[in-house]
Design a protein around this motif. Structure first.
Motif, PDB file in Angstrom:
ATOM      1  N   ARG A  22       0.601  -1.412   0.326  1.00 44.04           N
ATOM      2  CA  ARG A  22       0.153   0.082  -0.452  1.00 44.04           C
ATOM      3  C   ARG A  22       0.920   1.119  -0.200  1.00 44.04           C
ATOM      4  NH1 ARG A  22      -4.817  -0.525   4.752  1.00 44.04           N
ATOM      5  NH2 ARG A  22      -5.565   1.470   3.506  1.00 44.04           N
ATOM      6  N   ASN A  23       0.438   2.505  -0.568  1.00 41.73           N
ATOM      7  CA  ASN A  23       0.688   3.887  -0.454  1.00 41.73           C
ATOM      8  C   ASN A  23       0.642   4.089   1.022  1.00 41.73           C
ATOM      9  OD1 ASN A  23       0.929   6.419  -0.772  1.00 41.73           O
ATOM     10  ND2 ASN A  23       1.894   6.516  -2.987  1.00 41.73           N
ATOM     11  N   CYS A  24       1.920   4.789   1.141  1.00 40.28           N
ATOM     12  CA  CYS A  24       1.893   5.682   2.649  1.00 40.28           C
ATOM     13  C   CYS A  24       0.327   6.511   3.389  1.00 40.28           C
ATOM     14  CB  CYS A  24       3.572   6.386   3.114  1.00 40.28           C
ATOM     15  SG  CYS A  24       4.084   5.122   4.195  1.00 40.28           S
ATOM     16  N   ARG A  25       0.210   6.467   2.318  1.00 39.62           N
ATOM     17  CA  ARG A  25      -0.898   8.170   1.945  1.00 39.62           C
ATOM     18  C   ARG A  25      -2.498   7.566   3.046  1.00 39.62           C
ATOM     19  NH1 ARG A  25      -1.899   7.031  -3.785  1.00 39.62           N
ATOM     20  NH2 ARG A  25      -0.348   8.313  -4.418  1.00 39.62           N
ATOM     21  N   PHE A  26      -2.356   6.016   3.435  1.00 40.08           N
ATOM     22  CA  PHE A  26      -3.440   5.780   3.630  1.00 40.08           C
ATOM     23  C   PHE A  26      -3.385   6.229   5.339  1.00 40.08           C
ATOM     24  CE2 PHE A  26      -0.657   1.970   4.607  1.00 40.08           C
ATOM     25  CZ  PHE A  26      -1.161   1.978   5.987  1.00 40.08           C
ATOM     26  N   LEU A  27      -2.278   6.384   5.625  1.00 38.52           N
ATOM     27  CA  LEU A  27      -2.514   7.370   7.090  1.00 38.52           C
ATOM     28  C   LEU A  27      -2.528   8.714   6.902  1.00 38.52           C
ATOM     29  CD1 LEU A  27       1.770   5.696   7.989  1.00 38.52           C
ATOM     30  CD2 LEU A  27      -0.272   4.602   8.300  1.00 38.52           C
ATOM     31  N   GLN A  28      -2.525   9.278   5.910  1.00 37.71           N
ATOM     32  CA  GLN A  28      -3.065  10.071   5.854  1.00 37.71           C
ATOM     33  C   GLN A  28      -5.185  10.925   6.410  1.00 37.71           C
ATOM     34  OE1 GLN A  28      -2.069  13.399   3.040  1.00 37.71           O
ATOM     35  NE2 GLN A  28      -0.361  11.873   2.691  1.00 37.71           N
ATOM     36  N   GLY A  29      -5.681  10.071   6.544  1.00 41.55           N
ATOM     37  CA  GLY A  29      -6.888   9.590   6.713  1.00 41.55           C
ATOM     38  C   GLY A  29      -7.425  10.490   5.964  1.00 41.55           C
ATOM     39  N   ARG A  30      -8.341  11.600   6.121  1.00 40.26           N
ATOM     40  CA  ARG A  30      -9.104  12.851   5.879  1.00 40.26           C
ATOM     41  C   ARG A  30      -8.883  13.799   5.779  1.00 40.26           C
ATOM     42  NH1 ARG A  30     -14.902  12.170   8.276  1.00 40.26           N
ATOM     43  NH2 ARG A  30     -14.485  13.801   8.652  1.00 40.26           N
ATOM     44  N   SER A  31      -7.701  13.831   6.684  1.00 42.97           N
ATOM     45  CA  SER A  31      -6.769  15.184   6.666  1.00 42.97           C
ATOM     46  C   SER A  31      -5.917  15.991   5.020  1.00 42.97           C
ATOM     47  CB  SER A  31      -5.695  15.154   7.396  1.00 42.97           C
ATOM     48  OG  SER A  31      -4.440  14.519   7.324  1.00 42.97           O
ATOM     49  N   ARG A  32      -6.241  16.984   5.512  1.00 39.17           N
ATOM     50  CA  ARG A  32      -6.000  17.830   4.246  1.00 39.17           C
ATOM     51  C   ARG A  32      -4.357  17.353   3.666  1.00 39.17           C
ATOM     52  NH1 ARG A  32      -9.635  22.275   5.616  1.00 39.17           N
ATOM     53  NH2 ARG A  32      -8.611  22.704   6.903  1.00 39.17           N
ATOM     54  N   ASN A  33      -3.664  17.981   4.743  1.00 34.00           N
ATOM     55  CA  ASN A  33      -2.204  18.200   4.383  1.00 34.00           C
ATOM     56  C   ASN A  33      -1.953  18.985   3.190  1.00 34.00           C
ATOM     57  OD1 ASN A  33      -1.323  16.473   6.757  1.00 34.00           O
ATOM     58  ND2 ASN A  33      -2.292  14.909   6.171  1.00 34.00           N
ATOM     59  N   GLU A  34      -2.461  20.143   2.705  1.00 36.33           N
ATOM     60  CA  GLU A  34      -1.490  19.912   1.514  1.00 36.33           C
ATOM     61  C   GLU A  34      -0.446  20.485   0.884  1.00 36.33           C
ATOM     62  OE1 GLU A  34      -4.852  23.358   1.366  1.00 36.33           O
ATOM     63  OE2 GLU A  34      -6.362  22.005   0.691  1.00 36.33           O
ATOM     64  N   GLU A  35       0.287  21.231   1.970  1.00 38.73           N
ATOM     65  CA  GLU A  35       1.094  21.740   2.089  1.00 38.73           C
ATOM     66  C   GLU A  35       2.597  20.531   1.983  1.00 38.73           C
ATOM     67  OE1 GLU A  35       5.046  24.214   4.341  1.00 38.73           O
ATOM     68  OE2 GLU A  35       2.958  25.147   4.419  1.00 38.73           O
ATOM     69  N   ALA A  36       2.453  20.025   2.943  1.00 33.07           N
ATOM     70  CA  ALA A  36       3.144  18.615   3.009  1.00 33.07           C
ATOM     71  C   ALA A  36       2.780  17.901   1.462  1.00 33.07           C
ATOM     72  CB  ALA A  36       2.811  17.527   3.974  1.00 33.07           C
ATOM     73  N   ARG A  37       2.034  17.418   1.091  1.00 26.90           N
ATOM     74  CA  ARG A  37       1.737  16.850   0.369  1.00 26.90           C
ATOM     75  C   ARG A  37       1.787  17.477  -0.992  1.00 26.90           C
ATOM     76  NH1 ARG A  37      -5.410  14.226   0.303  1.00 26.90           N
ATOM     77  NH2 ARG A  37      -4.760  12.819   1.976  1.00 26.90           N
ATOM     78  N   ALA A  38       2.230  18.211  -1.506  1.00 24.30           N
ATOM     79  CA  ALA A  38       2.622  19.194  -2.480  1.00 24.30           C
ATOM     80  C   ALA A  38       3.874  18.642  -2.489  1.00 24.30           C
ATOM     81  CB  ALA A  38       2.345  20.895  -2.327  1.00 24.30           C
ATOM     82  N   GLN A  39       4.715  19.347  -0.846  1.00 28.87           N
ATOM     83  CA  GLN A  39       5.821  18.744  -0.664  1.00 28.87           C
ATOM     84  C   GLN A  39       6.770  17.865  -1.339  1.00 28.87           C
ATOM     85  OE1 GLN A  39       7.232  19.954   2.967  1.00 28.87           O
ATOM     86  NE2 GLN A  39       7.045  22.368   2.606  1.00 28.87           N
ATOM     87  N   ILE A  40       5.985  16.179  -0.913  1.00 29.78           N
ATOM     88  CA  ILE A  40       6.093  15.395  -0.623  1.00 29.78           C
ATOM     89  C   ILE A  40       5.774  14.838  -2.212  1.00 29.78           C
ATOM     90  CG2 ILE A  40       5.326  12.859  -0.691  1.00 29.78           C
ATOM     91  CD1 ILE A  40       4.241  14.032   2.032  1.00 29.78           C
ATOM     92  N   ARG A  41       4.862  15.251  -3.839  1.00 29.54           N
ATOM     93  CA  ARG A  41       4.511  15.000  -5.136  1.00 29.54           C
ATOM     94  C   ARG A  41       6.334  15.732  -5.557  1.00 29.54           C
ATOM     95  NH1 ARG A  41      -0.408  16.373  -3.481  1.00 29.54           N
ATOM     96  NH2 ARG A  41      -0.459  18.363  -4.455  1.00 29.54           N
ATOM     97  N   SER A  42       6.269  17.127  -4.912  1.00 30.05           N
ATOM     98  CA  SER A  42       7.781  17.685  -5.380  1.00 30.05           C
ATOM     99  C   SER A  42       8.431  16.933  -5.881  1.00 30.05           C
ATOM    100  CB  SER A  42       7.431  19.264  -4.874  1.00 30.05           C
ATOM    101  OG  SER A  42       8.631  19.921  -4.985  1.00 30.05           O
ATOM    102  N   PHE A  43       9.214  16.570  -4.420  1.00 26.63           N
ATOM    103  CA  PHE A  43       9.693  16.107  -4.228  1.00 26.63           C
ATOM    104  C   PHE A  43      10.095  14.381  -5.123  1.00 26.63           C
ATOM    105  CE2 PHE A  43      10.825  11.529  -2.141  1.00 26.63           C
ATOM    106  CZ  PHE A  43      12.519  11.785  -2.304  1.00 26.63           C
TER     107      PHE A  43
END
Length: 185
Positions: free
Chosen positions: A52-73
């Motif tokens: 599984r991808n680790c994103r399942f740990l994020q549940g329904r939280s937005r985490n917009e800035e963190a997600r953008a940083q991870i996507r960029s990486f």
């Protein structure tokens, strides 16, 4: 899944005191390996998370800035690593602020082979515990490099020391406050 990994890497993960995970470099970056520290932190058994991808740990939280940083990486071949705070949820539903560190492990040819990550719960920690974690993570990366070199893999980036440990913990406490007020979903 473990059979495709260099045995030295799998053994190293098992012995590390730091919560670690290893994902595929391509596709959806599914988890290939986690260690006991990761399983203790999240509450999930290996059979529940490998593949599984680790994103399942994020549940329904937005985490917009963190997600953008991870996507960029993940999308930028030249970006060696990323370190960000992200809201995660344990198996029992309890939230925590995860100080996530990710780096790329490359074959000597330059091809990214794996995504290496370390996790640390900064939710309710003290500055000295975070400093200890940083030291443990730095030692982990230092010891991991020669282990990987035997398999022809190099650590892409190195850990950047946190400039202000107190600020990191203060930010985590603000995120937790938002979570407690229901402002993060």
């Amino acid at each position: 899944m473990r059979a495709i990994l260099p045995e030295q890497l799998a053994s190293y993960f098992d012995s590390s005191p730091v919560a670690l995970s290893l994902g595929r470099a391509e596709g959806d970056h599914e988890l290939l390996l986690t260690n006991e520290g990761f399983r203790n932190l999240t509450g999930y058994a290996t059979s529940e998370i490998v593949g599984r991808n680790c994103r399942f740990l994020q549940g329904r939280s937005r985490n917009e800035e963190a997600r953008a940083q991870i996507r960029s990486f993940l999308q930028d071949d030249g970006q060696a690593n990323v370190r960000t705070s992200i809201v995660n949820f344990r198996k029992d539903g309890r939230p925590f602020v995860n100080l996530l560190y990710m780096t790329k492990l490359r074959a000597q040819s330059g091809q990214v082979r794996y995504i290496f990550a370390s996790q640390f719960d900064v939710s309710r920690t003290q500055p000295d515990r975070l400093a200890d974690y940083d030291l443990d993570l730095e030692r982990t990366l230092d010891r991991l490099s020669p282990v990987l070199a035997e398999s022809g893999i190099v650590v892409e980036g190195s850990l950047m020391t946190i400039a202000n440990t107190v600020a990191t913990i203060a930010q985590a406490k603000l995120i937790l406050s938002d979570l407690d007020n229901g402002d993060f979903l």
